[in-house]
Design an enzyme around this catalytic site. Sequence first.
Site, PDB file in Angstrom:
ATOM      1  N   ASP A  10       0.850  -1.200   0.000  1.00  0.00           N
ATOM      2  CA  ASP A  10       0.000   0.000   0.000  1.00  0.00           C
ATOM      3  C   ASP A  10       0.887   1.253   0.000  1.00  0.00           C
ATOM      4  OD1 ASP A  10       0.931  -0.590   2.605  1.00  0.00           O
ATOM      5  OD2 ASP A  10      -0.803   0.329   3.585  1.00  0.00           O
ATOM      6  N   HIS A 243       9.668  -0.815   9.194  1.00  0.00           N
ATOM      7  CA  HIS A 243       8.574  -1.786   9.049  1.00  0.00           C
ATOM      8  C   HIS A 243       8.739  -2.626   7.777  1.00  0.00           C
ATOM      9  CE1 HIS A 243       6.517  -0.254  12.503  1.00  0.00           C
ATOM     10  NE2 HIS A 243       6.356   0.947  11.995  1.00  0.00           N
TER      11      HIS A 243
END
Length: 323
Positions: A10, A243
């Site tokens: 995303d 992340h």
Amino acid sequence: MKTKIILDTDPGIDDAMAILFAEANPNVDLVALTTVFGNADIETSTRNALYLKQRFGMNCDVAKGVSKPLLRDPVGASTAVHGENGFGDIALDAPTIAADPRPAHQYIIDTVKAAPKEITLVAVGPLTNLAMAITQAPEIGDLVKEVVIMGGAFGTHDHTGNVTPFAEANVHDDPHAADIVFTADWPVTVIGLDVTHETFFSTDYIDTLRDTCGEVGEFMWDISRFYLDFYKSRMDVDGCFVHDPSAIAYVIDPSLFTLRKGPIRVVCDGPAEGLTIQKHKPTKHKTDEWAEKRPQQVAIAVNDQAVLDVYLDSMTQYGNRES
Ligand code: RIB
Ligand code: CA
């Protein structure tokens, strides 16, 4: 041998850092980017994937995925973290290339079936596309090489959540999809906050990327200004946690992570919505919603310096390659 990956993403600032890492590292063959809502709406995240492909001359396919979660009401794009355009609101030219005509979950099904045991699915956004793929074609469970997820938080080192006290963003965005993916009969490894909050890109480190990695380093520095402002204002730190690139680091070198085995479930509603729980003890219980589920792997420790080193090495070589 290179690991072939489909990267479900995303994009998103740390997604861009992961995508470029996968493109840069010589041991990864980036077959496709499949897009999903999350940090940005689906039109924006797909535009950003196409932008990266075009700007950096990547060979991968891009396939557009779903715009909303399976069941829950959408949380909405993370514009406070990634900006209105997902890339920290830097100016972006509109890409002039198109996505694959298939929806992301169909692209995943077709590609896994065409290359049995060769494709690693790496998901660094909400898990909706993967849940749709395994639900519509359960046979791909035996055909994937591995499923690597950036998501979840299991409480190691007290890392329990980032969007609520007890939920990580990708799982919270679609907890029902995450529960499907974690309990499906395929081999899952989870790279959650337990390890991504143990690895840190300092402002100095990102300055080094800018100074030593050519255009790609400058791009990452530009898009990360907005992201670092968010980290500074929210957590008073000078830098950001690592992340999505951590999932790629696992693909490149699994030995950098310590893994724990056991089935995983996700809390799908209520105040702990998005909480991920792994049963890693063999104790038998009369009632046990974990008992019959496949044991999966959760990362609980990381060699953070080695992750930083492999990231910088990969981007330096890529940024200075001869075109
Ligand atoms: O919790 C971190 C995750 O949420 C990352 O994938 C980031 O890109 C956001 O989607
Ligand atoms: Ca992401």
